[in-house]
Design an enzyme around this catalytic site. Structure first.
Site, PDB file in Angstrom:
ATOM      1  N   TRP A 119       0.874  -1.172   0.000  1.00 30.91           N
ATOM      2  CA  TRP A 119       0.000   0.000   0.000  1.00 30.91           C
ATOM      3  C   TRP A 119       0.908   1.218   0.000  1.00 30.91           C
ATOM      4  O   TRP A 119       2.113   1.111  -0.060  1.00 30.91           O
ATOM      5  CB  TRP A 119      -0.886  -0.012   1.246  1.00 30.91           C
ATOM      6  CG  TRP A 119      -1.988  -0.994   1.103  1.00 30.91           C
ATOM      7  CD1 TRP A 119      -1.886  -2.345   1.184  1.00 30.91           C
ATOM      8  CD2 TRP A 119      -3.365  -0.711   0.830  1.00 30.91           C
ATOM      9  NE1 TRP A 119      -3.127  -2.917   0.988  1.00 30.91           N
ATOM     10  CE2 TRP A 119      -4.034  -1.946   0.778  1.00 30.91           C
ATOM     11  CE3 TRP A 119      -4.091   0.470   0.651  1.00 30.91           C
ATOM     12  CZ2 TRP A 119      -5.410  -2.027   0.533  1.00 30.91           C
ATOM     13  CZ3 TRP A 119      -5.447   0.380   0.412  1.00 30.91           C
ATOM     14  CH2 TRP A 119      -6.100  -0.869   0.355  1.00 30.91           C
ATOM     15  N   ASP A 120       0.282   2.421   0.130  1.00 31.78           N
ATOM     16  CA  ASP A 120       1.134   3.608   0.060  1.00 31.78           C
ATOM     17  C   ASP A 120       1.922   3.849   1.344  1.00 31.78           C
ATOM     18  O   ASP A 120       2.716   4.751   1.420  1.00 31.78           O
ATOM     19  CB  ASP A 120       0.343   4.856  -0.364  1.00 31.78           C
ATOM     20  CG  ASP A 120      -0.947   5.033   0.402  1.00 31.78           C
ATOM     21  OD1 ASP A 120      -1.119   4.390   1.436  1.00 31.78           O
ATOM     22  OD2 ASP A 120      -1.782   5.838  -0.050  1.00 31.78           O
ATOM     23  N   TRP A 121       1.720   2.989   2.365  1.00 33.91           N
ATOM     24  CA  TRP A 121       2.522   3.149   3.585  1.00 33.91           C
ATOM     25  C   TRP A 121       3.452   1.968   3.835  1.00 33.91           C
ATOM     26  O   TRP A 121       4.096   1.898   4.855  1.00 33.91           O
ATOM     27  CB  TRP A 121       1.634   3.364   4.807  1.00 33.91           C
ATOM     28  CG  TRP A 121       0.426   2.478   4.793  1.00 33.91           C
ATOM     29  CD1 TRP A 121      -0.823   2.854   4.470  1.00 33.91           C
ATOM     30  CD2 TRP A 121       0.359   1.061   5.053  1.00 33.91           C
ATOM     31  NE1 TRP A 121      -1.673   1.784   4.520  1.00 33.91           N
ATOM     32  CE2 TRP A 121      -0.981   0.674   4.880  1.00 33.91           C
ATOM     33  CE3 TRP A 121       1.288   0.101   5.434  1.00 33.91           C
ATOM     34  CZ2 TRP A 121      -1.409  -0.629   5.061  1.00 33.91           C
ATOM     35  CZ3 TRP A 121       0.865  -1.199   5.612  1.00 33.91           C
ATOM     36  CH2 TRP A 121      -0.470  -1.548   5.420  1.00 33.91           C
ATOM     37  N   ASN A 385     -13.390  -1.333   3.970  1.00 35.05           N
ATOM     38  CA  ASN A 385     -12.795  -0.006   3.880  1.00 35.05           C
ATOM     39  C   ASN A 385     -13.000   0.575   2.479  1.00 35.05           C
ATOM     40  O   ASN A 385     -12.458   0.048   1.519  1.00 35.05           O
ATOM     41  CB  ASN A 385     -11.295  -0.091   4.177  1.00 35.05           C
ATOM     42  CG  ASN A 385     -10.583   1.235   3.932  1.00 35.05           C
ATOM     43  OD1 ASN A 385     -10.859   2.224   4.598  1.00 35.05           O
ATOM     44  ND2 ASN A 385      -9.687   1.270   2.959  1.00 35.05           N
ATOM     45  N   GLU A 386     -13.795   1.640   2.371  1.00 33.80           N
ATOM     46  CA  GLU A 386     -13.920   2.467   1.166  1.00 33.80           C
ATOM     47  C   GLU A 386     -14.565   1.795  -0.049  1.00 33.80           C
ATOM     48  O   GLU A 386     -14.527   2.335  -1.150  1.00 33.80           O
ATOM     49  CB  GLU A 386     -12.550   3.066   0.772  1.00 33.80           C
ATOM     50  CG  GLU A 386     -12.043   4.034   1.836  1.00 33.80           C
ATOM     51  CD  GLU A 386     -10.701   4.697   1.501  1.00 33.80           C
ATOM     52  OE1 GLU A 386     -10.032   4.265   0.552  1.00 33.80           O
ATOM     53  OE2 GLU A 386     -10.334   5.646   2.206  1.00 33.80           O
ATOM     54  N   GLU A 483     -10.867   8.963   9.102  1.00 38.60           N
ATOM     55  CA  GLU A 483      -9.536   8.911   8.480  1.00 38.60           C
ATOM     56  C   GLU A 483      -9.173  10.303   8.007  1.00 38.60           C
ATOM     57  O   GLU A 483      -9.970  10.941   7.312  1.00 38.60           O
ATOM     58  CB  GLU A 483      -9.521   8.010   7.234  1.00 38.60           C
ATOM     59  CG  GLU A 483      -9.109   6.583   7.448  1.00 38.60           C
ATOM     60  CD  GLU A 483      -8.832   5.860   6.115  1.00 38.60           C
ATOM     61  OE1 GLU A 483      -8.287   6.485   5.179  1.00 38.60           O
ATOM     62  OE2 GLU A 483      -9.174   4.681   6.018  1.00 38.60           O
TER      63      GLU A 483
END
Length: 808
Positions: A119-121, A385-386, A483
């Protein structure tokens, strides 16, 4: 004590591990995974070092086999049933015994995935391995598989009751009768039930009424009361003659998710009531603590969760792209009062809805709910999520003609399967289908609302990297912020462990490689430039360290302004918006050493943001903002009673430690669990009263003080960007360190006002009582709490003191 009806043999320990063609063979610990095993044997470096996530892709692409021989530890013929149990296998595997396939796994969350693919993290390390316990169980007659208890408060009887559910694997071909005794000594409660177990999956549900003459202490979130639990013994004595004794803790708490009309505002509220009391949710989002789950120990979890509680958090959202955490995670949350918003593990993607997949999902959801529902810390189940937003905003470019099919699939998965199972298995807590969602409004619109980000309903996710983060008007006046966030870099000491000297610049290949959010490093610089002068040092390492420091300052200040906005919006409706009752920022912790939104670095070190969170989540806090040239100060309180307090407002010029003027406003009423306006004045009037002040030359600090030592943190409000501040002087910062019992005392001294004073002791594990503060007095005492043994000498040697004026 092992009773005669069942026996267990763990198969933990050393297994033989080999790749597909047999070119790599080694010993691998179980529980464990391939990467960890290779690292332990010295066959690869730390997978997190430099570019190893790319170098080691071959590990994920190869097929690995774990094998071991074992003699059956007991005479199999004596037992009616023998199970080989894998608590967690990652992810697609077949299990063979004597070359016969016993089972296949394709879902690591079921007993016998997602964020492994970057993911982006975080990095991409699709792991393979046996990441939880493996054991052989043998038993006759019957065997207890799940045991759970949930509490209810019966309003009509004004009495607490416990629902105890036990699920058995019943081997015998006819029903088994017996007695169950439940005993909670502290509550003078004991009840005996006669029960019958049906063959197959036999379940018993018992309702225990708590003795009315006993005073039951409820379980409260951190900051609102104690986390009392009661020891309980449940004894099963069945006709086959042997007994099972189960020891557990009983907690008493109720939770409601309130979605009701609000006077003067379209839409519905969205807030949690715990034990009948509305609670403002303060906290963050939790991601997996490591790419390699076998490296996550109890101590790792305790340190991260305790740090959340120490920063005045009362809640975390376990995000839907990670893992269902281990039992110990939830045990710690129960113990320290951290409420959990639990996502099911589906995130930002479209999932299949064929029969086999749904079967696997149903098994996963029912296993997880049965395993986790006894925990008072879990206050909400959330389907994904989302994914509602993904369909509503069409992230996946679905042709309009096919949209109905996708909506049907969505409802099939999250409503007809996941929701059905959750409501069947657990009637004690609320369920929402997605986050962000419009809650009941989404349900009304067929589970996919027009705009899931609508501030008048449900929760919102909000990210904005292009506008000025000091400008509170860009933030949504939402019912619940689940978030939001800004990035920063972790400390140099954290990066140093996984890099080499050539990597130590903001624009190195390493720095770009570690940043998984598109354009993230530039976005941080752009946000920095609005308010700070960028580092210009000719020494490249100093320039890198200065930039790291500034990104942490910027992240902390941005998040402070955004979170304070959510907190002061809790009691008001403006233009139809407000009553914000939750602030969960993205994200609490880090999965590796890299720039991210986290406030805790990999390894647990507190970033400046985490120190700021301790203040912006304080139970009592004055919050300032400006609107059209007028300064407003709100008193924000999570305390259960009203307080008469004194508001002290102090104005300083940047050039002097002597204050220019002080305003003390007495008998200010700060109302219980609300945010009220306690001070209002035009900035021009304020500056005129405090002579010699301009926006650029002065700064405002303020705090609330009450009787009996009640005091808020000291807060600050900047009147201009700090790059425009006039009169800031180079300061001499110094610190003396001494030991007192098991903590260390740092006495700081300064010769001039110092903004954002940071104490850093490198890789010595521990945390300070305060950090990143505005120093407006000659002397300040800060306490260091070590997490491992250290000494005055070590601390002195490792200490770096930095303030904004040290960045050149």
């Amino acid at each position: 004590p092992r009773s005669s009806h069942s026996t267990v043999r763990s198969l933990r320990g050393s297994w033989r591990l080999g790749n597909a063609n047999g070119s790599v063979v080694l010993r691998g610990e179980v529980p464990g995974c391939v990467h960890t095993a290779l690292h332990r044997r010295g066959l690869i470096q730390d997978p997190y070092y430099r570019f190893n996530d790319v170098m080691y892709r071959w590990i994920s692409l190869d097929n690995w086999t774990y094998s071991r021989t074992f003699k059956t530890p007991f005479d199999i013929r004596k037992w009616q049933k023998v199970n080989l149990i894998f608590e967690g296998v990652d992810t697609v595997a077949q299990i063979l015994i004597n070359n016969v396939t016993l089972g296949r796994t394709d879902n690591m969350f079921n007993r016998y995935e997602q964020c492994s693919f970057s993911w982006d993290w975080g990095p991409s390390f699709p792991t393979q391995g046996i990441w939880k316990d493996v054991r052989i169980e043998a038993y006759n007659h019957y065997h207890l598989i799940y045991f759970s208890l949930t509490s209810f408060f019966v309003k009509s009887a004004q009495q607490w009751s416990l629902e105890i559910e036990s699920i058995f694997d019943v081997v015998s071909s006819k029903p088994i009768a017996g007695l169950v005794t439940v005993n909670i000594p502290k509550l003078q409660t004991q009840q005996t039930f006669s029960v019958r177990l049906q063959p197959g999956e036999g379940s018993i549900v018992l309702l225990v009424n708590i003795n009315k003459s006993s005073a039951v202490e409820a379980w409260w979130p951190n900051g609102h009361g104690k986390q009392t639990g009661y020891n309980m013994t449940t004894t099963f004595i069945m006709e086959a003659g042997y007994q099972i004794e189960k020891f557990s803790k009983a907690y008493f708490r109720t939770v409601e998710l309130v979605q009701e009309p609000i006077p003067g505002s379209p839409g519905l509220s969205f807030y949690f009531r715990i034990n009948g009391r509305p609670i403002f949710i303060k906290g963050s989002n939790w991601i997996p603590a490591d790419s390699f789950q076998d490296r996550v120990t109890y101590d790792t979890l305790w340190l991260l969760l305790k740090s959340a509680a120490d920063a005045n958090m009362n809640a975390l959202r376990v995000w839907g792209g990670g893992v269902y955490e281990q039992d110990e995670f939830y045990d710690i949350c129960d113990e320290i009062g951290i409420m959990i918003w639990q996502d099911f593990m589906f995130a930002c993607a479209l999932y299949p809805t064929d029969k086999n997949y749904l079967e696997s999902v149903r098994a996963e959801v029912s296993h997880q709910v049965r395993r986790l529902k006894s925990h008072p810390s879990i206050i909400l189940w959330s389907g994904n999520n989302e994914n509602e937003a993904a369909i509503a905003s069409n992230w996946f470019s679905i042709p309009y003609a096919d949209k109905e099919v996708y909506i049907k699939d969505y409802v099939m998965l999250y409503v007809k399967n996941i929701r059905e199972i959750v409501l069947t298995e657990d009637k004690s807590r609320p369920f929402i289908a997605s986050s962000p969602t419009n809650g009941l409004e989404s349900v009304k619109e067929g589970w996919i609302s027009q705009n899931p980000y609508d501030t008048h309903y449900g929760d919102t996710h909000f990210y904005d990297y292009s506008n000025d983060c000091w400008n509170w008007t860009v933030y949504p006046k939402t019912r619940f912020a689940s978030e939001y966030g800004f990035q920063s870099w972790p400390s140099f000491s954290t990066i140093e462990k996984v890099s080499s000297a050539e990597d130590w610049s903001y624009t190195s290949n390493f720095s770009l490689h570690r940043q998984h959010h598109e354009n993230g490093n530039d976005q941080m610089l752009q946000q920095l430039e609005r308010h700070f002068k960028l580092p210009q040092s000719t020494d490249p390492i100093k320039k890198f360290k200065d930039t790291i420091y500034l990104t942490q300052v910027m992240q902390a200040q941005c998040m402070k302004i955004e979170t304070e906005f959510y907190r002061f919006s809790q009691s008001e409706i403006i233009k139809g918006e407000g009553h914000t009752m939750g602030a969960l920022y993205w994200q609490l912790n880090d999965i590796w050493q890299a720039p991210s939104w986290a406030s805790l670095e990999y390894g647990g070190k507190w970033k400046l943001l985490h120190y700021f969170a301790q203040n912006f989540f304080a139970p009592l806090l004055p919050v300032a903002y400006e609107d059209k040239g007028v300064l407003y100060i709100y008193g924000v309180s999570d305390l259960h009673v009203d307080h008469k307090l004194t508001l002290r407002v102090v104005v300083h010029t940047w050039s002097s430690l002597e204050s220019v003027c002080t305003i003390a406003k007495d008998s200010v009423t700060v109302k219980a669990q609300s945010a009220v306006l306690i001070y209002k004045e035009s900035i021009n009037d304020l500056l005129e009263r405090c002579r010699n002040c301009t926006r650029k030359s002065c700064v405002i600090t303020f705090c609330l003080v009450g009787e009996g030592g009640l005091q808020s943190p000291t807060n600050h409000h900047f009147l201009s960007s700090l790059k425009d501040a006039v009169g800031l002087e180079k300061t001499q910062l110094s610190a003396s360190v001494s030991q007192r019992d098991d903590v260390y005392i740092f006495v700081l001294q300064t010769t001039a006002i110092a903004p954002f004073v940071s104490l850093d002791v490198g890789s010595i594990k521990g945390r300070f009582s305060d950090n990143g503060f505005l120093m407006t007095e000659k002397k300040k005492v800060v306490v260091f709490y070590p997490w491992e043994p250290t000494s005055v000498e070590e601390l002195e040697k490792s200490l770096t003191l930095t303030s904004l004026v040290d960045v050149v």
